[in-house]
Enzyme design. Structure first.
Site, PDB file in Angstrom:
ATOM      1  N   ARG A 139       0.845  -1.194   0.000  1.00  0.00           N
ATOM      2  CA  ARG A 139       0.000   0.000   0.000  1.00  0.00           C
ATOM      3  C   ARG A 139       0.883   1.249   0.000  1.00  0.00           C
ATOM      4  O   ARG A 139       2.003   1.229   0.472  1.00  0.00           O
ATOM      5  CB  ARG A 139      -0.913  -0.015   1.223  1.00  0.00           C
ATOM      6  CG  ARG A 139      -1.876  -1.196   1.178  1.00  0.00           C
ATOM      7  CD  ARG A 139      -2.887  -1.137   2.289  1.00  0.00           C
ATOM      8  NE  ARG A 139      -2.261  -1.090   3.583  1.00  0.00           N
ATOM      9  CZ  ARG A 139      -2.755  -0.424   4.619  1.00  0.00           C
ATOM     10  NH1 ARG A 139      -3.879   0.253   4.506  1.00  0.00           N
ATOM     11  NH2 ARG A 139      -2.151  -0.438   5.794  1.00  0.00           N
ATOM     12  N   LYS A 172       4.699 -11.891   9.139  1.00  0.00           N
ATOM     13  CA  LYS A 172       3.935 -11.744   7.886  1.00  0.00           C
ATOM     14  C   LYS A 172       4.322 -12.820   6.875  1.00  0.00           C
ATOM     15  O   LYS A 172       5.469 -12.904   6.446  1.00  0.00           O
ATOM     16  CB  LYS A 172       4.212 -10.348   7.296  1.00  0.00           C
ATOM     17  CG  LYS A 172       3.026  -9.769   6.540  1.00  0.00           C
ATOM     18  CD  LYS A 172       3.421  -8.567   5.695  1.00  0.00           C
ATOM     19  CE  LYS A 172       3.250  -7.239   6.363  1.00  0.00           C
ATOM     20  NZ  LYS A 172       3.190  -6.121   5.386  1.00  0.00           N
ATOM     21  N   ARG A 193      -0.448  -1.412  14.198  1.00  0.00           N
ATOM     22  CA  ARG A 193       0.739  -2.012  14.829  1.00  0.00           C
ATOM     23  C   ARG A 193       0.355  -2.515  16.216  1.00  0.00           C
ATOM     24  O   ARG A 193      -0.401  -1.851  16.920  1.00  0.00           O
ATOM     25  CB  ARG A 193       1.841  -0.966  15.031  1.00  0.00           C
ATOM     26  CG  ARG A 193       2.375  -0.384  13.763  1.00  0.00           C
ATOM     27  CD  ARG A 193       3.556  -1.222  13.262  1.00  0.00           C
ATOM     28  NE  ARG A 193       4.076  -0.667  12.044  1.00  0.00           N
ATOM     29  CZ  ARG A 193       3.571  -0.903  10.826  1.00  0.00           C
ATOM     30  NH1 ARG A 193       2.529  -1.676  10.704  1.00  0.00           N
ATOM     31  NH2 ARG A 193       4.101  -0.356   9.758  1.00  0.00           N
TER      32      ARG A 193
END
Ligand code: ATP
Length: 255
Positions: free
Chosen positions: A48, A113, A253
Site C-alpha cells: 500500500r 507476515k 501495529r
C-alpha cells in the site's frame, strides 16, 4: 483448479514490474473469466501507498487477479478483508496452522507476515466494479534476508506442518488453492457484501481484544482492537468509546 479452470485465464510471465500495475494499465477484455497474471519475478512489487513488496523468484508466489463484479456489488471497502480470508483458508487447507489476519490486508502466522494483499480498483464504468487483487506469498526466505519491515517476516517452509522430507507445495498448487478459495468468497461478497464473512474474518483476527495503535498520516490512535464492522472498518475501543477506522492511509501495529 479442477472445475474452476474454466472460470480463470492464467498468464504466467518470467518478469514484470508489478502484476497489479500490469493489469491496471492494460486490463484484458471482458470474456467472462477472471484474468490472473503470475510473475516469476517482480522488479517493482508494491504494497500500500507505494511501499515495496519484496519477492525472491521461485521462493515467492506473486500474482494479481482482475475481478469484474456485477453491477450493484457492495462498496469495495471489505474486498481486501475477503481476499485475506480466502488466503487464510487456502493456507489452512495446505496445512498451515494458526493463520491469522492483520487488518486490513496481511496474513500472519505466529505474529510474522507470511503474505500480503493489495487491492486496487479500476475506474468505475457505470455501476460495475472492477478490482485488481494482488497477492504475494513467501514460500522460502533467503538466508541473508534483511527486510526493514515493521512486522517480522515468515515463509511457508517455516510454518507448514507436514511430514519430514515432504516437499513444499509448488507455486502452481498454492495458486490453485488460493483461486479456489477466492472464487466462492468473492461470489458471496458480490451478492451480499462483507457481513456474511465477518465472523470468519474475526475468528482469525490477529489482534482481537489486544492493544494496538493505528498510525495515520498525521496522528496516532491507540485502543483495544474490537474487531471489524459490517463494512470491514476496524473497531477500536478507546477511552472515548468505540471508533471506526477506515483502511486507507493507516497502518495497524501491536502496542
Ligand atoms: P505493515 O503494517 O507491515 O506496514 P501494511 O499493510 O501497512 O503493513 P503493506 O503496504 O501492505 O504494509 O506492505 C508493505 C510492507 O510489507 C513493506 O513496507 C515491508 O515492510 C513489508 N514487506 C515487503 N515485502 C515483504 C515480504 N515479502 N514479506 C513480508 N513483508 C514484506
Amino acid at each position: 483448479l479442477g472445475s474452476l479452470a474454466r472460470a480463470f485465464e492464467v498468464r504466467w510471465v518470467a518478469e514484470c514490474a508489478s502484476t497489479n500495475s500490469a493489469l491496471l494499465d492494460a486490463p484484458p477484455a471482458d470474456d467472462g473469466r477472471v484474468h490472473v497474471l503470475v510473475a516469476d519475478r517482480q522488479s517493482a512489487g508494491r504494497g500500500r501507498r507505494g511501499r515495496p513488496w519484496l519477492s525472491w523468484d521461485d521462493a515467492s508466489l506473486t500474482f494479481s487477479a482482475l475481478w469484474r463484479f456485477p453491477p450493484g456489488t457492495p462498496q469495495p471497502a471489505g474486498l481486501s478483508l475477503v481476499a485475506g480470508l480466502a488466503l487464510a483458508r487456502a493456507l489452512e487447507r495446505l496445512g498451515v496452522p494458526g493463520v491469522q489476519l492483520k487488518w486490513p490486508n496481511d496474513v500472519l502466522v505466529h505474529g510474522a507476515k507470511l503474505a500480503g494483499i493489495l487491492v486496487e480498483l479500476l475506474p468505475a464504468r457505470g455501476r460495475a466494479l472492477t478490482a485488481v487483487i494482488g497477492i504475494g506469498i513467501n514460500l522460502r526466505l533467503p538466508a541473508d534476508i534483511d527486510l526493514p519491515a515493521a512486522i517480522p517476516v515468515t515463509a511457508l517452509d517455516r510454518v507448514l506442518e507436514q511430514p519430514p522430507g515432504h516437499p513444499l507445495p509448488t507455486r502452481s498448487a498454492v495458486l490453485a488453492a488460493v483461486l479456489g478459495e477466492l472464487h466462492p468468497l468473492l461470489d458471496i461478497f458480490a451478492a451480499a457484501g462483507f457481513p456474511p464473512l465477518r465472523s470468519a474474518w474475526q475468528q482469525r483476527n490477529a489482534f482481537a481484544d489486544l492493544p494496538v495503535c493505528i498510525h495515520g498520516e498525521n496522528d496516532t490512535l491507540t485502543g483495544l482492537c474490537a474487531g471489524v464492522d459490517v463494512d470491514g472498518a476496524l473497531l477500536l475501543r478507546t477511552g472515548h468509546g468505540v471508533q471506526r477506522v477506515l483502511a486507507g492511509d493507516v497502518s495497524l501495529r501491536p502496542l
